[in-house]
Design a protein around this motif. Structure first.
Motif, mmCIF file in Angstrom:
data_model
loop_
_atom_site.group_PDB
_atom_site.id
_atom_site.type_symbol
_atom_site.label_atom_id
_atom_site.label_comp_id
_atom_site.label_asym_id
_atom_site.label_seq_id
_atom_site.Cartn_x
_atom_site.Cartn_y
_atom_site.Cartn_z
ATOM 1 N N UNK A 54 -33.531 -53.837 14.509
ATOM 2 C CA UNK A 54 -32.933 -54.539 13.387
ATOM 3 C C UNK A 54 -31.426 -54.567 13.619
ATOM 4 N N UNK A 55 -30.856 -55.751 13.643
ATOM 5 C CA UNK A 55 -29.438 -55.915 13.906
ATOM 6 C C UNK A 55 -28.818 -56.656 12.729
ATOM 7 N N UNK A 56 -28.102 -55.928 11.859
ATOM 8 C CA UNK A 56 -27.469 -56.541 10.696
ATOM 9 C C UNK A 56 -25.957 -56.519 10.874
ATOM 10 N N UNK A 57 -25.255 -57.014 9.868
ATOM 11 C CA UNK A 57 -23.796 -57.001 9.914
ATOM 12 C C UNK A 57 -23.237 -55.583 9.873
ATOM 13 N N UNK A 58 -23.992 -54.647 9.269
ATOM 14 C CA UNK A 58 -23.474 -53.293 9.066
ATOM 15 C C UNK A 58 -24.004 -52.265 10.053
ATOM 16 N N UNK A 59 -25.235 -52.492 10.591
ATOM 17 C CA UNK A 59 -25.797 -51.479 11.483
ATOM 18 C C UNK A 59 -26.777 -52.071 12.492
ATOM 19 N N UNK A 60 -27.010 -51.294 13.526
ATOM 20 C CA UNK A 60 -28.012 -51.581 14.543
ATOM 21 C C UNK A 60 -29.042 -50.478 14.415
ATOM 22 N N UNK A 61 -30.318 -50.836 14.208
ATOM 23 C CA UNK A 61 -31.363 -49.862 13.888
ATOM 24 C C UNK A 61 -32.555 -50.063 14.822
ATOM 25 N N UNK A 62 -33.008 -48.978 15.435
ATOM 26 C CA UNK A 62 -34.174 -49.005 16.327
ATOM 27 C C UNK A 62 -35.219 -48.067 15.763
ATOM 28 N N UNK A 63 -36.469 -48.524 15.736
ATOM 29 C CA UNK A 63 -37.614 -47.655 15.420
ATOM 30 C C UNK A 63 -38.543 -47.732 16.614
ATOM 31 N N UNK A 64 -38.966 -46.574 17.101
ATOM 32 C CA UNK A 64 -39.777 -46.511 18.308
ATOM 33 C C UNK A 64 -40.918 -45.525 18.100
ATOM 34 N N UNK A 65 -42.141 -45.954 18.424
ATOM 35 C CA UNK A 65 -43.312 -45.090 18.290
ATOM 36 C C UNK A 65 -43.370 -44.126 19.466
ATOM 37 N N UNK A 66 -43.143 -42.852 19.189
ATOM 38 C CA UNK A 66 -43.233 -41.796 20.200
ATOM 39 C C UNK A 66 -44.208 -40.723 19.732
ATOM 40 N N UNK A 67 -45.340 -41.148 19.187
ATOM 41 C CA UNK A 67 -46.277 -40.215 18.563
ATOM 42 C C UNK A 67 -46.894 -39.214 19.529
ATOM 43 N N UNK A 68 -46.824 -39.459 20.827
ATOM 44 C CA UNK A 68 -47.365 -38.498 21.790
ATOM 45 C C UNK A 68 -46.325 -37.481 22.259
ATOM 46 N N UNK A 69 -45.132 -37.543 21.697
ATOM 47 C CA UNK A 69 -44.056 -36.656 22.135
ATOM 48 C C UNK A 69 -43.521 -35.848 20.960
ATOM 49 N N UNK A 70 -43.051 -34.647 21.271
ATOM 50 C CA UNK A 70 -42.370 -33.804 20.296
ATOM 51 C C UNK A 70 -40.879 -34.141 20.371
ATOM 52 N N UNK A 71 -40.132 -33.899 19.285
ATOM 53 C CA UNK A 71 -38.695 -34.214 19.314
ATOM 54 C C UNK A 71 -37.954 -33.544 20.475
ATOM 55 N N UNK A 72 -38.336 -32.350 20.849
ATOM 56 C CA UNK A 72 -37.651 -31.670 21.952
ATOM 57 C C UNK A 72 -37.988 -32.262 23.323
#
Length: 154
Positions: free
Chosen positions: A56-74
């Motif tokens: 999502x690319x708006x005038x105020x921000x650039x936003x990415x959502x990515x499915x990483x359900x097979x991975x842990x945050x670390x």
């Protein structure tokens, strides 16, 4: 003589064969594209497949959502420079329903103009959706600049 009908292919069974072949795919697509509500209250759909993303690319921000359900945050590493943002995820061998699996993925996004890479924040929800937000810098209006006139002697 013979008459040509618009469904000539159907007399060979091609249309029903194509319907049979495509039907499972369409059922999968329809079920995987159900809308979801994200924590920030926005609605969308990631697509239901590992690695699917939304940008999502708006005038105020650039936003990415990515499915990483097979991975842990670390197991996820995010790096950025002034031109791109790169997400790398890797996990060592682990057991799943079908045996053992090792996964690794890298996804790179080109940053649009005006994005401040130093403003990046990221979070991962319980479903494994990674969310990255970057603020855009305010574009300054052009200022009047005095341009001096150089006087040349002839």
């Amino acid at each position: 003589m013979f008459t040509i009908t618009p469904r000539v292919a159907d007399s060979f069974g091609l249309l029903s064969l194509m319907d049979d072949l495509m039907s499972p795919y369409h059922r999968y697509q329809e079920s995987s594209m159900l809308p979801v509500q994200f924590r920030d209250g926005t609605m969308g759909h990631i697509g239901g497949r590992i690695g699917d993303s939304q940008v999502q690319n708006t005038d105020k921000e650039f936003h990415i959502r990515l499915d990483l359900s097979h991975y842990k945050p670390e197991e996820v590493k995010i790096t950025s420079d002034n031109d791109k943002i790169t997400i790398q995820a890797k996990h060592e061998e682990r057991q799943d329903n079908h045996g053992f699996v090792t996964r690794e993925m890298t996804r790179t996004y080109k940053l649009p103009k005006g994005v401040d890479p130093n403003s990046a924040t990221s979070s991962m929800n319980g479903n494994g959706t990674l969310s990255i937000k970057m603020n855009k810098t305010a574009l300054e209006a052009p200022k009047d600049v005095d341009i001096p006139i150089e006087i040349k002697q002839s």
